[in-house]
Design a protein around this motif. Structure first.
Motif, PDB file in Angstrom:
ATOM      1  N   ASN A  57      15.096  19.830  35.035  1.00 51.55           N
ATOM      2  CA  ASN A  57      15.748  18.623  35.087  1.00 51.55           C
ATOM      3  C   ASN A  57      16.277  17.044  33.570  1.00 51.55           C
ATOM      4  N   GLY A  58      15.606  17.424  32.464  1.00 50.29           N
ATOM      5  CA  GLY A  58      16.771  16.972  31.587  1.00 50.29           C
ATOM      6  C   GLY A  58      14.998  16.142  30.950  1.00 50.29           C
ATOM      7  N   LEU A  59      14.762  15.957  31.165  1.00 56.54           N
ATOM      8  CA  LEU A  59      12.754  15.137  31.283  1.00 56.54           C
ATOM      9  C   LEU A  59      12.392  15.585  29.726  1.00 56.54           C
ATOM     10  N   VAL A  60      12.177  14.320  28.923  1.00 60.22           N
ATOM     11  CA  VAL A  60      11.370  14.109  27.760  1.00 60.22           C
ATOM     12  C   VAL A  60      10.404  13.854  27.348  1.00 60.22           C
ATOM     13  N   SER A  61       9.440  13.773  27.016  1.00 62.53           N
ATOM     14  CA  SER A  61       8.717  13.069  26.626  1.00 62.53           C
ATOM     15  C   SER A  61       9.068  12.153  25.931  1.00 62.53           C
ATOM     16  N   ALA A  62       8.819  10.954  25.556  1.00 63.65           N
ATOM     17  CA  ALA A  62       8.848   9.163  24.505  1.00 63.65           C
ATOM     18  C   ALA A  62       7.545   9.246  23.797  1.00 63.65           C
ATOM     19  N   TYR A  63       7.661   9.197  22.812  1.00 62.49           N
ATOM     20  CA  TYR A  63       7.341   9.806  21.018  1.00 62.49           C
ATOM     21  C   TYR A  63       7.824   8.657  20.060  1.00 62.49           C
ATOM     22  N   GLY A  64       6.485   8.427  19.822  1.00 61.92           N
ATOM     23  CA  GLY A  64       7.170   7.110  18.722  1.00 61.92           C
ATOM     24  C   GLY A  64       6.818   7.516  16.969  1.00 61.92           C
ATOM     25  N   ARG A  65       7.098   6.382  16.383  1.00 67.04           N
ATOM     26  CA  ARG A  65       7.327   7.165  14.611  1.00 67.04           C
ATOM     27  C   ARG A  65       5.587   6.892  14.372  1.00 67.04           C
ATOM     28  N   LYS A  66       5.457   7.597  13.541  1.00 68.88           N
ATOM     29  CA  LYS A  66       4.216   7.256  13.368  1.00 68.88           C
ATOM     30  C   LYS A  66       4.499   6.522  11.711  1.00 68.88           C
ATOM     31  N   ARG A  67       3.632   5.266  12.119  1.00 68.22           N
ATOM     32  CA  ARG A  67       3.824   4.388  11.001  1.00 68.22           C
ATOM     33  C   ARG A  67       3.065   4.104  10.087  1.00 68.22           C
ATOM     34  N   PHE A  68       2.622   3.365   9.045  1.00 69.41           N
ATOM     35  CA  PHE A  68       1.794   2.955   8.507  1.00 69.41           C
ATOM     36  C   PHE A  68       0.138   1.939   8.146  1.00 69.41           C
ATOM     37  N   LYS A  69      -0.732   2.148   8.448  1.00 62.38           N
ATOM     38  CA  LYS A  69      -1.982   1.586   8.527  1.00 62.38           C
ATOM     39  C   LYS A  69      -1.888   0.970   7.735  1.00 62.38           C
ATOM     40  N   VAL A  70      -3.059  -0.244   8.188  1.00 66.02           N
ATOM     41  CA  VAL A  70      -2.941  -0.703   6.752  1.00 66.02           C
ATOM     42  C   VAL A  70      -3.794  -1.154   6.773  1.00 66.02           C
ATOM     43  N   HIS A  71      -4.248  -0.922   6.125  1.00 67.07           N
ATOM     44  CA  HIS A  71      -6.282  -0.740   5.284  1.00 67.07           C
ATOM     45  C   HIS A  71      -6.544  -1.956   4.830  1.00 67.07           C
ATOM     46  N   PRO A  72      -8.106  -3.303   5.339  1.00 65.33           N
ATOM     47  CA  PRO A  72      -8.027  -4.104   4.788  1.00 65.33           C
ATOM     48  C   PRO A  72      -9.159  -3.428   3.422  1.00 65.33           C
ATOM     49  N   GLY A  73      -8.729  -5.244   2.525  1.00 65.79           N
ATOM     50  CA  GLY A  73      -9.891  -4.785   1.761  1.00 65.79           C
ATOM     51  C   GLY A  73      -9.231  -4.673   0.541  1.00 65.79           C
ATOM     52  N   ALA A  74      -9.089  -5.373  -0.810  1.00 68.10           N
ATOM     53  CA  ALA A  74      -8.827  -5.315  -2.023  1.00 68.10           C
ATOM     54  C   ALA A  74      -9.893  -4.156  -2.846  1.00 68.10           C
ATOM     55  N   VAL A  75      -8.825  -3.720  -4.153  1.00 67.51           N
ATOM     56  CA  VAL A  75      -9.511  -2.617  -4.975  1.00 67.51           C
ATOM     57  C   VAL A  75     -10.497  -3.309  -5.718  1.00 67.51           C
ATOM     58  N   ASN A  76     -11.071  -2.757  -6.066  1.00 64.61           N
ATOM     59  CA  ASN A  76     -12.545  -2.499  -6.941  1.00 64.61           C
ATOM     60  C   ASN A  76     -13.483  -3.594  -6.377  1.00 64.61           C
ATOM     61  N   GLU A  77     -13.178  -3.870  -5.605  1.00 61.03           N
ATOM     62  CA  GLU A  77     -14.767  -4.932  -5.194  1.00 61.03           C
ATOM     63  C   GLU A  77     -16.037  -4.295  -5.021  1.00 61.03           C
ATOM     64  N   ALA A  78     -16.291  -3.306  -5.577  1.00 58.49           N
ATOM     65  CA  ALA A  78     -17.527  -2.728  -6.118  1.00 58.49           C
ATOM     66  C   ALA A  78     -18.451  -3.694  -6.450  1.00 58.49           C
ATOM     67  N   ASP A  79     -19.848  -3.712  -6.798  1.00 60.99           N
ATOM     68  CA  ASP A  79     -20.579  -5.080  -7.667  1.00 60.99           C
ATOM     69  C   ASP A  79     -21.637  -4.212  -8.122  1.00 60.99           C
ATOM     70  N   VAL A  80     -20.373  -3.257  -8.751  1.00 59.62           N
ATOM     71  CA  VAL A  80     -20.512  -2.256 -10.068  1.00 59.62           C
ATOM     72  C   VAL A  80     -20.652  -3.014 -11.646  1.00 59.62           C
ATOM     73  N   PRO A  81     -21.763  -3.518 -12.452  1.00 57.77           N
ATOM     74  CA  PRO A  81     -21.349  -4.199 -13.459  1.00 57.77           C
ATOM     75  C   PRO A  81     -20.720  -3.682 -14.697  1.00 57.77           C
ATOM     76  N   ASN A  82     -20.272  -4.288 -15.539  1.00 55.21           N
ATOM     77  CA  ASN A  82     -19.459  -3.322 -16.425  1.00 55.21           C
ATOM     78  C   ASN A  82     -20.273  -3.297 -17.795  1.00 55.21           C
ATOM     79  N   VAL A  83     -20.509  -2.285 -17.963  1.00 50.35           N
ATOM     80  CA  VAL A  83     -21.224  -2.196 -19.257  1.00 50.35           C
ATOM     81  C   VAL A  83     -20.543  -2.282 -20.364  1.00 50.35           C
ATOM     82  N   VAL A  84     -19.528  -0.844 -20.505  1.00 48.64           N
ATOM     83  CA  VAL A  84     -18.965  -0.591 -21.222  1.00 48.64           C
ATOM     84  C   VAL A  84     -17.909  -1.956 -21.801  1.00 48.64           C
ATOM     85  N   ALA A  85     -17.656  -2.135 -21.268  1.00 48.89           N
ATOM     86  CA  ALA A  85     -16.198  -3.577 -21.335  1.00 48.89           C
ATOM     87  C   ALA A  85     -15.832  -2.983 -22.512  1.00 48.89           C
TER      88      ALA A  85
END
Length: 105
Positions: A57-85
């Motif tokens: 019958n010429g039926l095909v399922s519709a599917y979307g493209r995979k998109r990039f998911k934005v992950h909230p939060g910034a890099v290097n937010e860990a509360d680890v002290p910089n001892v070496v500096a």
């Protein structure tokens, strides 16, 4: 056998149900989901049979493209002290210990 006329194949009785299930899903369902929805409504049909009916019958399922998911939060937010500096000039042994940051967290 050659003298017998070829009869056209009888229409599949499950075809209207498959077409209706595909239309009810707005063209989104594929053979697996159509099979599951037909089983819920009481129609027993195999997935391969649903595939064949969809192909005929010429039926095909519709599917979307995979998109990039934005992950909230910034890099290097860990509360680890910089001892070496960045003071890597230490010459005495065992004055600066280096480790993986994930092991400290």
């Amino acid at each position: 056998m050659r003298s017998r006329a070829d009869r056209p194949a009888a229409p599949d009785p499950a075809a209207p149900a498959v077409v209706a299930a595909h239309a009810a899903s707005k063209g989104r369902y594929g053979s697996r989901k159509i099979k599951a929805s037909l089983e819920r409504s009481g129609v027993t049909v195999s997935r391969r049979r649903v595939c064949r009916i969809m192909r005929e019958n010429g039926l095909v399922s519709a599917y979307g493209r995979k998109r990039f998911k934005v992950h909230p939060g910034a890099v290097n937010e860990a509360d680890v002290p910089n001892v070496v500096a960045r003071g890597f000039g230490g010459r005495a042994p065992r004055t600066h210990i280096c480790s993986d940051l994930l092991a400290l967290i």
